[in-house]
Design an enzyme around this catalytic site. Sequence first.
Site, short mmCIF file in Angstrom:
data_model
loop_
_atom_site.label_atom_id
_atom_site.label_comp_id
_atom_site.label_asym_id
_atom_site.label_seq_id
_atom_site.Cartn_x
_atom_site.Cartn_y
_atom_site.Cartn_z
N ARG A 25 49.16 -34.71 -37.96
CA ARG A 25 50.18 -35.99 -37.74
C ARG A 25 50.11 -36.48 -36.24
NH1 ARG A 25 54.33 -35.15 -42.54
NH2 ARG A 25 52.89 -35.77 -44.19
N THR A 126 47.74 -15.43 -36.44
CA THR A 126 47.64 -14.14 -37.01
C THR A 126 48.78 -13.35 -37.07
OG1 THR A 126 46.72 -11.90 -36.49
CG2 THR A 126 46.86 -13.26 -34.76
N ASP A 128 49.10 -10.32 -36.90
CA ASP A 128 49.11 -9.05 -35.87
C ASP A 128 49.85 -9.27 -34.70
OD1 ASP A 128 47.52 -8.18 -38.11
OD2 ASP A 128 45.59 -7.98 -36.78
N LYS A 213 65.08 16.01 -48.06
CA LYS A 213 65.63 14.75 -47.52
C LYS A 213 64.75 13.74 -47.61
CE LYS A 213 67.40 13.07 -43.11
NZ LYS A 213 66.48 11.97 -43.01
N GLU A 221 48.08 0.63 -39.62
CA GLU A 221 46.98 0.98 -40.33
C GLU A 221 45.72 1.19 -39.49
OE1 GLU A 221 44.65 -2.59 -42.00
OE2 GLU A 221 45.65 -3.76 -40.45
N HIS A 250 48.16 -6.77 -48.49
CA HIS A 250 47.97 -8.30 -48.12
C HIS A 250 49.35 -8.78 -48.31
CE1 HIS A 250 43.91 -7.07 -47.49
NE2 HIS A 250 43.63 -8.14 -47.10
O1 F6P Z 1 44.02 -9.76 -38.88
C1 F6P Z 1 45.07 -9.95 -39.83
C2 F6P Z 1 44.76 -8.72 -40.56
O2 F6P Z 1 45.52 -8.88 -41.84
C3 F6P Z 1 44.90 -7.24 -40.12
O3 F6P Z 1 46.37 -7.05 -39.94
C4 F6P Z 1 44.17 -6.49 -41.19
O4 F6P Z 1 43.68 -5.25 -40.58
C5 F6P Z 1 43.08 -7.33 -41.54
O5 F6P Z 1 43.54 -8.88 -41.18
C6 F6P Z 1 42.57 -7.33 -42.84
O6 F6P Z 1 41.31 -8.38 -43.14
P1 F6P Z 1 40.84 -8.67 -44.41
O7 F6P Z 1 41.95 -9.47 -45.35
O8 F6P Z 1 39.59 -9.43 -44.00
O9 F6P Z 1 40.72 -7.31 -45.18
#
Ligand code: F6P
Length: 319
Positions: A25, A126, A128, A213, A221, A250
């Site tokens: 836009r 992202t 991350d 507990k 990860e 995801h």
């Molecule tokens: O970079 C974003 C991210 O979700 C990371 O946290 C994760 O390691 C990666 O992508 C997973 O990627 P894909 O969806 O390609 O497996």
Amino acid sequence: MKRIGIFTSGGDAPGMNANVRAGVRYALVKGLEVFGIRHGYQGMIDGEIVPMDGRSVSGIIGRGGTILGTARSKDFLTPEGRRRAFENLQRFGIEGLVACGGNGTFQGGSIFYEEYGIPMIGTPGTIDNDLYGTDFTIGYDTAINTAMRAVDKIRDTAESHDRTFFIEVMGRHAGFIAVDVGVATGAEYVAIPETPTNFEALCAYVEKYDRPKRHIFIISEGDEYGNAMKFAEDFKARFDIDTRVSILGHMQRGGSPTVRDRVLATRLGVAAVQGLLDGEKSMMAGEIDNRIVLTPMRETWEKRSEINRELADLVELLR
Ligand code: F6P
């Protein structure tokens, strides 16, 4: 500059649509023609390039994912792939690019600019939060809120059963999500790739309790010790304690973006197009201390965005 292309690339992040909407836009307001490139660099190589108008981005500001699609293109890593991408841009008369993505997107973008000289302004997209040159990336705020809610729910069942949970959150090489979610959920331990993991210290903490507990441990990860499964296996080998693993996965990438992400995405979409109009070449538009800052694209992935160690320390201090 008369004609620009806009695309999203790498892992999708909530707010990418808001970013595309703002870019399209604002470019139209400035009298530019805009093309959407589908599926990131792969679509550039395959010629998936479509004209966009104001209506093509109607109603998307609150939608997760990306209407343009995205990909992690292997072909773009090759000189041949990049040559084909450049030829397609020429075929469509595209003179500048706006790219929303993360590390991989900007590595590719830096090389592409150095090889072919087409200006490209990035916006950090992202979950991350691991890009240098911005306080926060688009999608991060939504992701941590999603993960926080998930951990809160797991706590309900953990408490009911007096169970220990190892909960794995995303963040490939970075512990930002783990630290914020750990603090926000009152977790007792957070493992992140930026600091050495001391499994023995975790065990010593658990040994302090002489009856079952619930424990909530957050594992990034990318932690160098291992993922949540590895932690749980080693933990079970050590203790006779009811233990479960939950990998949030995801789900952290999806959902309607928060206010913070929509506003950030909108500001940065405008800033990226303005950067192209101002003659910038290979930069990323970020937000630092609430101000728009352009950082050379190469620096965004060559330099490291630092985790807040004091914040990370609060997890164990307050448990
Ligand atoms: O970079 C974003 C991210 O979700 C990371 O946290 C994760 O390691 C990666 O992508 C997973 O990627 P894909 O969806 O390609 O497996």
